[in-house]
Design a protein around this motif. Structure first.
Motif, short mmCIF file in Angstrom:
data_model
loop_
_atom_site.label_atom_id
_atom_site.label_comp_id
_atom_site.label_asym_id
_atom_site.label_seq_id
_atom_site.Cartn_x
_atom_site.Cartn_y
_atom_site.Cartn_z
N VAL A 126 -9.21 -7.77 21.65
CA VAL A 126 -8.03 -7.22 20.98
C VAL A 126 -8.42 -6.78 19.58
O VAL A 126 -9.04 -7.55 18.82
CB VAL A 126 -6.90 -8.27 20.89
N VAL A 127 -8.07 -5.54 19.22
CA VAL A 127 -8.29 -5.01 17.87
C VAL A 127 -6.98 -4.35 17.43
O VAL A 127 -6.57 -3.33 18.01
CB VAL A 127 -9.44 -4.00 17.82
N ASN A 128 -6.32 -4.92 16.43
CA ASN A 128 -5.05 -4.39 15.94
C ASN A 128 -5.18 -3.92 14.49
O ASN A 128 -5.91 -4.53 13.70
CB ASN A 128 -3.94 -5.44 16.03
N ILE A 129 -4.45 -2.87 14.17
CA ILE A 129 -4.46 -2.30 12.82
C ILE A 129 -3.05 -2.40 12.24
O ILE A 129 -2.08 -1.94 12.86
CB ILE A 129 -4.89 -0.81 12.85
N TYR A 130 -2.94 -2.98 11.05
CA TYR A 130 -1.65 -3.15 10.39
C TYR A 130 -1.66 -2.45 9.03
O TYR A 130 -2.57 -2.67 8.23
CB TYR A 130 -1.34 -4.63 10.17
N PRO A 131 -0.64 -1.63 8.74
CA PRO A 131 -0.55 -1.01 7.41
C PRO A 131 -0.02 -2.02 6.39
O PRO A 131 0.71 -2.94 6.72
CB PRO A 131 0.45 0.12 7.62
N THR A 132 -0.42 -1.84 5.12
CA THR A 132 0.12 -2.69 4.06
C THR A 132 0.85 -1.89 3.00
O THR A 132 1.54 -2.45 2.16
CB THR A 132 -1.00 -3.49 3.36
N GLY A 133 0.68 -0.59 2.99
CA GLY A 133 1.38 0.21 2.00
C GLY A 133 0.63 1.49 1.72
O GLY A 133 -0.60 1.52 1.69
N VAL A 134 1.37 2.58 1.53
CA VAL A 134 0.79 3.89 1.26
C VAL A 134 0.77 4.12 -0.25
O VAL A 134 1.73 3.82 -0.95
CB VAL A 134 1.60 5.01 1.95
N ILE A 135 -0.34 4.65 -0.74
CA ILE A 135 -0.46 5.01 -2.15
C ILE A 135 -0.50 6.53 -2.21
O ILE A 135 -1.40 7.16 -1.65
CB ILE A 135 -1.75 4.43 -2.75
N VAL A 177 9.12 -5.48 2.71
CA VAL A 177 10.21 -5.43 3.68
C VAL A 177 10.13 -4.15 4.50
O VAL A 177 10.38 -4.16 5.72
CB VAL A 177 11.57 -5.54 2.95
N ASP A 178 9.77 -3.05 3.85
CA ASP A 178 9.69 -1.76 4.54
C ASP A 178 8.38 -1.55 5.30
O ASP A 178 8.26 -0.59 6.06
CB ASP A 178 9.85 -0.62 3.52
N THR A 179 7.41 -2.42 5.08
CA THR A 179 6.12 -2.26 5.76
C THR A 179 6.25 -2.57 7.24
O THR A 179 6.80 -3.61 7.62
CB THR A 179 5.08 -3.22 5.15
N PRO A 180 5.76 -1.68 8.13
CA PRO A 180 5.83 -1.96 9.57
C PRO A 180 5.10 -3.26 9.92
O PRO A 180 4.01 -3.52 9.42
CB PRO A 180 5.13 -0.75 10.19
N LYS A 181 5.72 -4.06 10.77
CA LYS A 181 5.14 -5.35 11.14
C LYS A 181 4.35 -5.28 12.45
O LYS A 181 3.67 -6.22 12.81
CB LYS A 181 6.25 -6.41 11.27
N SER A 182 4.48 -4.16 13.14
CA SER A 182 3.76 -3.98 14.40
C SER A 182 2.46 -3.24 14.17
O SER A 182 2.35 -2.44 13.24
CB SER A 182 4.62 -3.20 15.40
N PRO A 183 1.46 -3.47 15.03
CA PRO A 183 0.19 -2.76 14.87
C PRO A 183 0.34 -1.27 15.16
O PRO A 183 1.20 -0.85 15.95
CB PRO A 183 -0.73 -3.44 15.88
N LEU A 184 -0.49 -0.48 14.50
CA LEU A 184 -0.48 0.96 14.71
C LEU A 184 -1.19 1.32 16.00
O LEU A 184 -2.12 0.61 16.45
CB LEU A 184 -1.17 1.66 13.53
#
Length: 527
Positions: free
Chosen positions: A423-432, A473-480
């Motif tokens: 399993v390899v999951n990618i999670y965003p933390t915030g866009v700059i 709060v607005d950051t997606p919690k599911s993997p991309l």
């Protein structure tokens, strides 16, 4: 020793010193421009190209001049002028770099290299053929003399490289080193002038005054920026970069950041100790989400110590692998980090190969935005990491990517991890974002086997700082979902073009830093 022999010895010493000076200037050039342009391929390509071109032009100019005038005055003049230019670097480096920032990173780094270092290296290069001619007393020994001069100059370059890298950079500021090199060149010219003809000493009057004038630089005193006071509370050079601790004081918060070569490595609120950046919360939440009752962690890359400090507070024994022992000291002295586990000052690959401790969590946070150590993202490196995990263990990587644009580097990273993990999951933390630039901090989580957890994470039980509460709060919690893996590369030690694949990401990230960070924070001079 006869007068002629003494003169020849002095000229060979000159060859050694000028050879050392060239390499000291080149290495220091990366420290001058690194905080602005990044310690990337652009910097070294520019510096090496300018150095070689300037030396080539210098050899041609020096040969022409010594054939035309056939006296030592030109040698003395070149040494003193070169010394003045080296010292002058401390006066002009900031305005030159700020002017060069008006161009893109490649053109800007090349332009700054040409202006700051081209003239002085050209003059130092021009000295070598002059020495060869002055040391040649008859044609029978011409080859021996020329070979000897270039050999001694090259040995000087080697010694200069070792001294600046192992001794000078960790102990002295950029301005101090340039001042010292310039002073040595000027004094060498004056000594030769005194020995040859004392009237040449007049050439040293101006540089003698320069010795007592401090270069301008940026003051490390508090500055005011839009109502927020900025104070550089620590500023030091190490083997691996310029390290700053910067405080931001407003009417509402007093925050502190760790900055290495102009890039933020983490920050806290001094009032409550909470992190002021999203990525640390996401990493902590993901670790607890995937392995709720983990016992131990290996942290590769300490930074400000924010993540391991959280782990230690929650009863998780944390070992640290950090390449720079200065970071350990900074994290302890300025961010309150007190390691509870073992601290290893060594390279990550070496540590993974030489130690056999297994961990529930391995967190790798050594990516500074425009410097991606690709050797930790090869199939072989990932296999080493996997061997250090327990059966339930996870590996967590902190990365910077451009999700809106070219994703070839991310696809290759994911595909390489999938050669080793189920399993390899990618999670965003915030866009700059800034103008047309967009990069994103993402967290990669990899593990083997199925688990009784959903891929979505939450911040339940986490105390979150007000500065990042809304964004988290607005950051997606599911993997991309990462598509297009079929055409992606598998990165290996033999073939790993990651530096090229994510070159645009690095350039975008560096532009964001330049556009949002006060240049007083970026400047690496110390006064």
């Amino acid at each position: 020793m006869t007068g002629a022999a003494l003169k020849d010895t002095g000229l060979f010493i000159t060859a050694f010193i000028t050879g050392a000076a060239v390499m000291i200037i080149e290495v220091m050039g990366s420290r001058v421009m690194g905080p602005y342009f990044g310690a990337s391929l652009y910097i070294w390509t520019s510096l090496i190209s300018v150095t070689l071109l300037s030396l080539a032009l210098g050899y041609a100019v020096g040969g022409w001049i010594i054939d035309r005038y056939k006296n030592i005055l030109s040698l003395v003049s070149f040494l003193i002028i070169a010394g003045c230019l080296v010292i002058g670097t401390t006066y002009i480096r900031i305005p030159v770099i700020e002017f060069s920032l008006g161009y893109d990173l490649r053109a800007g780094s090349l332009l700054a290299s040409v202006i700051l270092f081209g003239p002085q290296i050209l003059l130092l290069g021009a000295i070598t053929p002059q020495l060869s001619r002055l040391l040649t007393h008859d044609l029978d020994n011409l080859g021996k003399v020329v070979g000897g001069v270039y050999a001694i100059s090259t040995i000087g370059s080697v010694i200069g490289t070792l001294v600046v890298g192992f001794v000078l950079i960790p102990r002295y500021s950029i301005d101090q080193i340039f001042m010292a090199v310039g002073l040595i060149l000027i004094l060498l010219g004056l000594i030769i002038a005194f020995y040859q003809n004392r009237k040449y000493l007049l050439l040293g009057i101006l540089p003698a005054f320069l010795m007592f004038i401090d270069g301008p630089g940026y003051s490390a005193q508090p500055l005011n920026n839009n109502g927020t006071k900025i104070e550089i509370v620590a500023n030091s050079n190490s083997f691996y970069g310029n390290i700053k601790v910067v405080d931001y004081i407003s009417n509402f918060y007093h925050t502190r950041e760790l900055v290495i070569d102009g890039l933020i490595q983490g920050g806290i609120d001094l009032g409550n100790g909470l992190s002021i950046y999203e990525y640390s919360y996401v990493i902590n939440a993901l670790c607890r989400h995937y392995v709720p009752n983990g016992n131990n962690m290996l942290m590769v890359g300490l930074g400000a110590g924010i993540i391991p400090a959280w782990m230690e507070r929650n009863g998780i024994t944390t070992d640290i692998v950090e390449l720079d022992d200065n970071i350990i000291r900074i994290a302890h002295d300025y961010f309150g980090f007190n390691p509870g586990g073992n601290v290893y000052i060594e390279d990550a690959r070496y540590h993974l190969a030489m130690h056999d401790t297994r961990y529930d969590y391995i967190v790798v946070d050594v990516f500074t935005g425009d410097i991606t150590p690709a050797y930790l993202l090869s199939y072989e490196a990932i296999e080493l990491i996997k061997k250090r995990l327990t059966n339930r263990g996870i590996v967590v990587f902190n990365l910077v990517v451009d999700l809106a644009g070219e994703q070839e580097s991310l696809r290759s990273i994911v595909k390489t991890f999938r050669q080793s993990f189920d399993v390899v999951n990618i999670y965003p933390t915030g866009v700059i974002r800034q103008q047309d630039q967009s990069v994103e901090n993402i967290i990669l989580v990899a593990h083997d086997g199925s688990r009784n957890v959903m891929p979505e994470w939450s911040l339940d039980g986490h105390q979150v700082h007000a500065l990042v509460q809304n964004s988290l709060v607005d950051t997606p919690k599911s993997p991309l979902v990462i598509n297009g893996l079929d055409s992606a590369l598998i990165l290996t030690d033999v073939y790993n073009p990651l530096d090229l694949l994510d070159a645009q990401v690095k350039e975008s990230f560096r532009k964001l830093i330049l556009g949002s960070t006060d240049h007083a924070v970026l400047d690496s001079g110390i006064h």
